[in-house]
Design an enzyme around this catalytic site. Structure first.
Site, PDB file in Angstrom:
ATOM      1  N   HIS A   1       0.332 -20.569   6.453  1.00 54.69           N
ATOM      2  CA  HIS A   1      -0.645 -21.627   6.177  1.00 54.69           C
ATOM      3  C   HIS A   1      -0.403 -22.162   4.766  1.00 54.69           C
ATOM      4  O   HIS A   1      -0.244 -21.404   3.821  1.00 54.69           O
ATOM      5  CB  HIS A   1      -2.046 -21.022   6.305  1.00 54.69           C
ATOM      6  CG  HIS A   1      -3.163 -22.015   6.237  1.00 54.69           C
ATOM      7  ND1 HIS A   1      -3.443 -22.746   5.105  1.00 54.69           N
ATOM      8  CD2 HIS A   1      -4.080 -22.376   7.169  1.00 54.69           C
ATOM      9  CE1 HIS A   1      -4.488 -23.528   5.348  1.00 54.69           C
ATOM     10  NE2 HIS A   1      -4.890 -23.326   6.586  1.00 54.69           N
TER      11      HIS A   1
ATOM     12  N   ARG B   1       0.211 -26.316   8.691  1.00 55.65           N
ATOM     13  CA  ARG B   1       0.850 -25.309   9.546  1.00 55.65           C
ATOM     14  C   ARG B   1       1.773 -26.012  10.535  1.00 55.65           C
ATOM     15  O   ARG B   1       1.648 -27.218  10.746  1.00 55.65           O
ATOM     16  CB  ARG B   1      -0.193 -24.554  10.383  1.00 55.65           C
ATOM     17  CG  ARG B   1      -1.234 -23.822   9.617  1.00 55.65           C
ATOM     18  CD  ARG B   1      -2.144 -23.066  10.598  1.00 55.65           C
ATOM     19  NE  ARG B   1      -3.518 -23.530  10.582  1.00 55.65           N
ATOM     20  CZ  ARG B   1      -4.424 -23.221  11.502  1.00 55.65           C
ATOM     21  NH1 ARG B   1      -4.084 -22.434  12.519  1.00 55.65           N
ATOM     22  NH2 ARG B   1      -5.658 -23.672  11.431  1.00 55.65           N
TER      23      ARG B   1
ATOM     24  N   LYS C   1       0.478 -28.732  13.214  1.00 51.59           N
ATOM     25  CA  LYS C   1      -0.849 -29.222  12.835  1.00 51.59           C
ATOM     26  C   LYS C   1      -0.673 -30.591  12.181  1.00 51.59           C
ATOM     27  O   LYS C   1       0.433 -31.059  11.936  1.00 51.59           O
ATOM     28  CB  LYS C   1      -1.542 -28.230  11.897  1.00 51.59           C
ATOM     29  CG  LYS C   1      -1.923 -26.931  12.583  1.00 51.59           C
ATOM     30  CD  LYS C   1      -3.247 -27.022  13.340  1.00 51.59           C
ATOM     31  CE  LYS C   1      -4.423 -26.911  12.384  1.00 51.59           C
ATOM     32  NZ  LYS C   1      -5.714 -27.018  13.105  1.00 51.59           N
TER      33      LYS C   1
ATOM     34  N   ASP D   1      -2.723 -33.732   6.234  1.00 54.41           N
ATOM     35  CA  ASP D   1      -4.044 -33.707   5.600  1.00 54.41           C
ATOM     36  C   ASP D   1      -3.802 -33.826   4.099  1.00 54.41           C
ATOM     37  O   ASP D   1      -2.965 -33.110   3.540  1.00 54.41           O
ATOM     38  CB  ASP D   1      -4.741 -32.390   5.972  1.00 54.41           C
ATOM     39  CG  ASP D   1      -6.075 -32.194   5.252  1.00 54.41           C
ATOM     40  OD1 ASP D   1      -6.351 -32.904   4.257  1.00 54.41           O
ATOM     41  OD2 ASP D   1      -6.838 -31.308   5.680  1.00 54.41           O
TER      42      ASP D   1
ATOM     43  N   CYS E   1      -5.208 -32.797   1.482  1.00 55.35           N
ATOM     44  CA  CYS E   1      -5.342 -31.666   0.559  1.00 55.35           C
ATOM     45  C   CYS E   1      -4.056 -30.852   0.461  1.00 55.35           C
ATOM     46  O   CYS E   1      -3.815 -30.177  -0.542  1.00 55.35           O
ATOM     47  CB  CYS E   1      -6.535 -30.788   0.917  1.00 55.35           C
ATOM     48  SG  CYS E   1      -6.440 -29.972   2.515  1.00 55.35           S
ATOM     49  N   TYR E   2      -3.208 -30.927   1.501  1.00 50.70           N
ATOM     50  CA  TYR E   2      -1.938 -30.201   1.421  1.00 50.70           C
ATOM     51  C   TYR E   2      -0.951 -30.859   0.464  1.00 50.70           C
ATOM     52  O   TYR E   2       0.101 -30.303   0.167  1.00 50.70           O
ATOM     53  CB  TYR E   2      -1.332 -30.005   2.813  1.00 50.70           C
ATOM     54  CG  TYR E   2      -2.213 -29.136   3.679  1.00 50.70           C
ATOM     55  CD1 TYR E   2      -2.501 -27.824   3.294  1.00 50.70           C
ATOM     56  CD2 TYR E   2      -2.807 -29.623   4.832  1.00 50.70           C
ATOM     57  CE1 TYR E   2      -3.353 -27.037   4.045  1.00 50.70           C
ATOM     58  CE2 TYR E   2      -3.656 -28.833   5.591  1.00 50.70           C
ATOM     59  CZ  TYR E   2      -3.925 -27.541   5.186  1.00 50.70           C
ATOM     60  OH  TYR E   2      -4.768 -26.750   5.923  1.00 50.70           O
TER      61      TYR E   2
ATOM     62  N   ASP F   1      -9.008 -36.570   3.587  1.00 53.78           N
ATOM     63  CA  ASP F   1      -8.035 -35.866   4.417  1.00 53.78           C
ATOM     64  C   ASP F   1      -7.061 -36.880   5.043  1.00 53.78           C
ATOM     65  O   ASP F   1      -5.848 -36.830   4.834  1.00 53.78           O
ATOM     66  CB  ASP F   1      -8.866 -35.102   5.466  1.00 53.78           C
ATOM     67  CG  ASP F   1      -8.097 -34.554   6.645  1.00 53.78           C
ATOM     68  OD1 ASP F   1      -6.939 -34.948   6.852  1.00 53.78           O
ATOM     69  OD2 ASP F   1      -8.662 -33.734   7.387  1.00 53.78           O
TER      70      ASP F   1
ATOM     71  N   ASP G   1     -14.386 -36.553   0.024  1.00 52.87           N
ATOM     72  CA  ASP G   1     -15.236 -35.508  -0.559  1.00 52.87           C
ATOM     73  C   ASP G   1     -14.585 -35.021  -1.846  1.00 52.87           C
ATOM     74  O   ASP G   1     -13.447 -35.395  -2.163  1.00 52.87           O
ATOM     75  CB  ASP G   1     -15.464 -34.355   0.436  1.00 52.87           C
ATOM     76  CG  ASP G   1     -14.165 -33.750   0.946  1.00 52.87           C
ATOM     77  OD1 ASP G   1     -13.267 -33.499   0.117  1.00 52.87           O
ATOM     78  OD2 ASP G   1     -14.025 -33.532   2.158  1.00 52.87           O
TER      79      ASP G   1
ATOM     80  N   HIS H   1     -11.223 -32.904  -1.344  1.00 53.73           N
ATOM     81  CA  HIS H   1     -10.002 -33.666  -1.106  1.00 53.73           C
ATOM     82  C   HIS H   1      -9.650 -34.541  -2.303  1.00 53.73           C
ATOM     83  O   HIS H   1      -8.471 -34.737  -2.604  1.00 53.73           O
ATOM     84  CB  HIS H   1     -10.117 -34.490   0.183  1.00 53.73           C
ATOM     85  CG  HIS H   1      -9.955 -33.652   1.416  1.00 53.73           C
ATOM     86  ND1 HIS H   1     -11.017 -33.107   2.087  1.00 53.73           N
ATOM     87  CD2 HIS H   1      -8.838 -33.226   2.059  1.00 53.73           C
ATOM     88  CE1 HIS H   1     -10.561 -32.385   3.101  1.00 53.73           C
ATOM     89  NE2 HIS H   1      -9.244 -32.438   3.115  1.00 53.73           N
TER      90      HIS H   1
HETATM   91 ZN   LIG Z   1      -7.920 -31.009   3.973  1.00 50.15          ZN
END
Ligand SMILES: [Zn+2]
Lengths: 543, 458
Positions: B240, B288, B291, B294, B296-297, B363, B370, B373
């Site tokens: 992850h 992942r 997946k 996003d 935040c990655y 995201d 938010d 993020h």
């Molecule tokens: Zn995220």
């Protein structure tokens, strides 16, 4: 007489300064009202404010006229009466008068039958305050007002009865004797219910009369002995949350019971209540676990409760650590009974299937699942079948593939504990390696660009200590005419091409490896060009 | 002006439809209009990239520090995060946050427990994650008033009580042991200059001085590398993105990254996995295998690359004809970048900005912005825009077993012609391990270092 002499010249200064227009214009013919102020017919008032105004006027003859047109507009007798009434009501003013003047005053008071005790301040519609709906109480009809007054009396009576209840309970708790009967004080069962009912009525009245909310715990006689500890944050605290009243109250009781380390059924209920509002509150979860262990409650009951909570809060992960703690605590009690262990494993598996049906890749559920397998030792066919079903359902579910890898290669029956996941493990039997390679390859055909089985395949090769070249023919199935021109070159899986590059490098076929990587960078997987270029440099190092 | 890589579907696609492929197709569909410069709310530059909407994001972040409405009750145990996320994002956007000093200090004080550490709020159990967030928030506002809030002696004892015999850390008393705990503990110990010795109350206490707070920590991290090459939250779970950064960050605090990363992790497998996280046409990272991308990655995965690239870079002494440290890994240095910075920057600026009145970062298109993020999207943007290098200075000194202090320095901005973003849209650089500006981590560390040299700790 002093009252008159003193007052007469004074109040009129302001009147005298009035613009002449008003004074010359015909003064309002107030005669009827001014001359007989107290004889205003008492028509029945429509609001309490009006009723109060009438009472005020009755206690202050001439007040309305004076207010309207000034003292000098009153007849001399009326002036004396008005001034006297002012003195009569003020002991401070009276004290300044000589004895004789005081005597004179009281004579006037008596003559005019002035009420000495009269409403102190002049009523105004606003002086009654507002009710919870923001409506001026002064605007209530007298009937409605009287109803309100009755409710206030009811509330007071309830509060007194409630205090009596608390007192009785306290005496019962201390084992005191009733002073009359000399019998021990007992709190009857129905008295608690009566008190609960009473609190409900009190809460309803407080809300209706004052807009005050009486919290759920404040209403509950069972919590009377706990002094809640409210949030005591500094005014300037950042990211402070405007708590809903019910949450703020519950948390303040939580702080209090945690502080005294109480573990009891009511604390358990309190944690449930808070969790329903905020399942991410890790402190309350750990406190809940402490309650369960301290009271030695049945773990299966808690797990059953937890199942529902988990389904309500799918994204929450505190739930899964809680479950972990429960299993840690529960397992030793069933460890010696193989039937019980497999029963428990089956019920857990059923629940995990249900929750994963909602969210097939939930990280915390899968992490818990691998913990559970290790704990219960359920490395067998049932678990493998359950995971296989999920891969059948969605062959791209990488969480399921990861779990399968763990199941097969961490099984203590045929693996070496402590081996890194990317390292070979000679303890893994050959046929298992073969079986897993086969499984990955079969699944790859379903969707060759699906990376999960390719990663799995490489993982199995590493575990089995096999050469990558052992799957060269398989990987080559997905690539055709490499480097033979745009028209001819076909790649059905970039992962196959990636693996081929590794295989060629392993076989020291540097040019073929370089070509595969170049084609990935140029055409088939351009976003990763930096990585493919670096891999080309690796070929030189491996040289 | 926009390369077709970012406007077209990838050249290799399967026909089989499953839940995963449907979700992936929907995401690509949602991103394409933003990537192709077709959103009316944006103004695009000649590269088809919109500007960063500083003003709106700044306003959104200041609001996140203000009074939060009742709906935020679910965040009642993670308020310290709101401090860190918002202050960090504001700092990266160039705001001076020192005027929050007193408020942060006061807020933090109310969350500290006498037994050490900070909880998610007043009278909540101290937690590794919230403590990490508070310490970083205090470092961001800076100054003695902020630093002195921390009861370091209690903090040290608390960390000792969380240290496990297997080398890892529990996140709180009775809580889970995972790699977040490992990273957060390493950051806290290092920023606060805490002693490494264990208290006799520690579960890892061996009765002598043979083990300390860092003993076995790297081995614990190694146990979290999976067969895919990525890192899981705890041993035996799925790889992850968030945990990859925790693993590398933790190792980089234990010793020189050039030495410790290849020693404990299979670097080629890790790089392969990290690189697989970047998708086209989206350009962003997923967390992942299989997946979705996003924002935040951008940090959790994107932030791994400076550490990995540093570990592959030759030490300065190598050019002077001495032993090349990277030879331990047997791997060549990286020429430009292991991932597509252009792709990531496009994803961030096109897809992760909430262009409505609300502001903030998100995201992916269709999701609400938010604070979380906003922080990590900007962290990712910062590391994609700025290049860090690891000096070779004290390579041998760090062999003593104490925390290494490798010198990271940020290079001056790259040449203008290779940038797809506006020069004014450069985000402040943040330290590759601590994820706050270099000067902030220096200030707090030297404050305590100096204090301890005067006998301040005990
Ligand atoms: Zn995220």
């Amino acid at each position: 007489m002093p009252p008159k002499g003193k007052a007469a010249p004074k109040p009129k200064g302001s009147e005298a300064n009035k613009p002449s227009s008003t004074s010359t214009s015909a003064p309002p013919p107030p005669a009827s009202t001014t001359s007989t102020p107290s004889s205003v017919p008492s028509t029945s008032p429509s609001t309490v404010s009006e009723r109060s105004q009438q009472r005020f006027d009755e206690s202050r003859p001439n007040e309305a006229a004076r207010e309207k047109s000034g003292l000098s507009s009153l007849a001399p007798a009326e002036q004396v009466a008005w001034i006297s009434s002012q003195f009569a009501r003020s002991s401070a003013a009276r004290a300044r008068l000589g004895t004789k003047a005081q005597r004179e005053l009281w004579r006037h008071v008596n003559e005019a039958s002035l009420p000495v005790r009269a409403p102190k301040t002049k009523p105004s519609p606003g002086s009654w305050g507002k009710d919870r709906a923001g409506q001026h109480i002064g605007g209530y009809t007298p009937a409605r007002f009287d109803d309100r007054a009755a409710k206030r009396i009811t509330l007071t009576a309830l509060e007194i009865a409630s205090r009596a209840f608390k007192d009785t309970r306290e005496r019962a708790r201390k084992g005191l004797l009733d002073p009359l009967s000399k019998e021990p004080v007992v709190l009857a069962e129905n008295e608690i219910d009566q008190e609960k009912n009473r609190r409900r009525q009190m809460a309803a009245l407080r809300r209706e009369l004052y807009g005050q909310t009486m919290g759920q715990f404040e209403q509950d006689p069972e919590w009377d002995d706990v002094v809640p500890i409210p949030q005591d944050e500094p005014e300037m605290a950042l990211a402070a949350i405007a708590y809903p009243a019910s949450y703020a109250e519950a948390i303040s009781y939580l702080r209090a019971v945690m502080q005294k380390k109480e573990y009891s059924p009511r604390c358990l209920r309190l944690t449930e209540h808070i969790i329903s509002m905020n399942p991410a509150h890790y402190t309350v979860w750990l406190y809940r676990a402490s309650n369960i262990f301290a009271m030695k409650l049945l773990i299966p009951d808690e797990i059953e409760w937890l199942n529902e909570v988990a389904l309500e809060h799918l994204k929450n992960y505190q739930i899964w650590h809680h479950r972990h703690l429960l299993v840690d605590n529960y397992y030793p009690s069933i460890a010696d009974d193989a039937d019980k262990v497999s029963q428990f494993a089956a019920s857990e598996r059923a629940f995990l299937a249900a929750i994963l049906a909602h969210d097939t890749k939930n990280y915390h559920v899968w992490s818990y699942r691998s913990y559970l397998v290790g704990k219960l030792g359920t490395w067998g066919a049932d678990e493998l079948a359950a995971v296989e079903a999920m891969i059948t359902d969605d062959v791209r579910n990488n969480s399921a593939w990861s779990h399968r890898f763990f199941l097969v290669f961490s099984n203590p029956a045929h693996s070496t504990p402590g081996t890194a996941a990317t390292d070979p493990d000679p303890a893994v039997p050959r046929d298992i390696v073969d079986r897993e390679l086969q499984y990955a390859m079969v699944k790859t055909y379903l969707a060759p660009q699906n990376q999960s089985p390719w990663n799995y395949l490489k993982g199995v090769l590493a575990k089995g200590g096999r050469r990558l070249a052992s799957v060269e023919a398989f990987a080559a199935e997905f690539v055709a005419g490499l480097g033979e021109g745009e028209e001819v070159e076909q790649v059905r899986s970039t992962h196959a091409l990636d693996l081929l590059a590794e295989i060629y490098a392993e076989k020291r076929e540097k040019e073929k490896a370089d070509l595969a990587l170049r084609r990935l960078a140029e055409k088939w997987d351009r976003i990763r060009v930096g990585y493919w270029e670096w891999r080309r440099k690796c070929l030189d190092v491996e040289g | 002006m926009i390369p077709d890589l970012f406007t077209q579907l990838p050249p290799v696609r399967d026909d089989l439809e499953t839940d995963t492929s449907e979700a992936q197709d929907e995401t690509v569909e949602a991103c394409l209009p933003f990537l192709a410069g077709q959103d009316d709310l944006f103004e695009y530059n000649e590269h088809g990239v919109p500007r960063i909407n500083r003003e709106k994001h700044i306003k959104f972040l200041h609001n996140s520090l203000g009074r939060l409405p009742g709906g935020f009750v679910a965040a009642d145990a993670s308020r310290p995060w709101f401090l860190y996320w918002s202050l960090s994002a504001l700092t990266m956007l160039g705001e001076d946050v020192s005027h929050y000093r007193e408020a942060v200090a006061e807020t933090a004080r109310g969350m500290q427990n006498d037994t050490g550490g900070f909880g998610g709020g007043g009278r909540q159990l101290s937690h590794m994650a919230t403590t990490y967030a508070v310490v970083l928030a205090l470092a961001l506002v800076g100054g003695e008033e902020a630093f002195e809030v921390i009861d370091r002696k209690a903090m040290w004892k608390w960390l000792c009580s969380l240290k496990q015999p297997d080398g890892g850390f529990q996140v709180c008393m009775g809580g889970e042991e995972d790699i977040r705990g490992a990273y957060c503990a390493a950051v806290i110990i290092s920023l606060l200059n805490l002693p490494l010795g264990l208290t006799p109350e520690s579960p890892a206490w061996t009765g002598d001085s043979s083990s300390n707070l860092f003993t076995g920590l790297a081995r614990y991290v190694r146990r979290c590398q999976t067969f895919e090459g990525g890192i899981s939250g705890q041993p035996d779970a799925e790889a992850h993105g968030a945990y990859a950064f925790c693993a590398l960050g933790c190792l980089a605090l234990l010793d020189n990254p050039r030495r410790i990363i290849p020693r404990y992790l299979n670097v080629p497998r890790l790089i392969s996995w990290l690189s697989s996280r970047q998708y086209a046409p989206e350009g962003g990272f997923s967390g992942r295998t299989n997946k979705l991308v996003d924002g935040c990655y951008s940090h959790w995965v994107g932030g791994c690359f400076p550490l990995i690239e540093a570990c592959l870079s030759p030490a300065a002494s190598a050019s002077a004809g001495q032993v090349d440290n990277s030879a331990r890994a047997g791997l060549p240095p990286v020429s430009e970048s292991l991932f597509s910075k252009e792709g990531l920057i496009r994803y961030i600026l096109c897809c992760c900005q909430d262009q409505t009145k609300r502001g903030g970062l998100r995201d992916k298109p269709g999701r609400l912005s938010d604070a979380y993020h906003s922080c990590y999207v900007l962290s990712g943007l910062s590391s994609a825009q700025n290049q860090w290098v690891l000096a070779d200075s004290d390579d041998d000194k760090s062999a003593t077993g104490t925390a290494a202090d490798p010198a990271w320095t940020v290079l001056p901005p790259l040449e203008e012609d290779v940038q797809i973003f506006d020069k004014r849209d450069r985000i402040r650089p943040i330290h590759p391990v601590y994820a706050i500006p270099d000067e902030n981590q220096r200030a707090i560390r030297s404050y305590f270092l100096e204090k301890d040299s005067e006998g301040g700790f005990l």
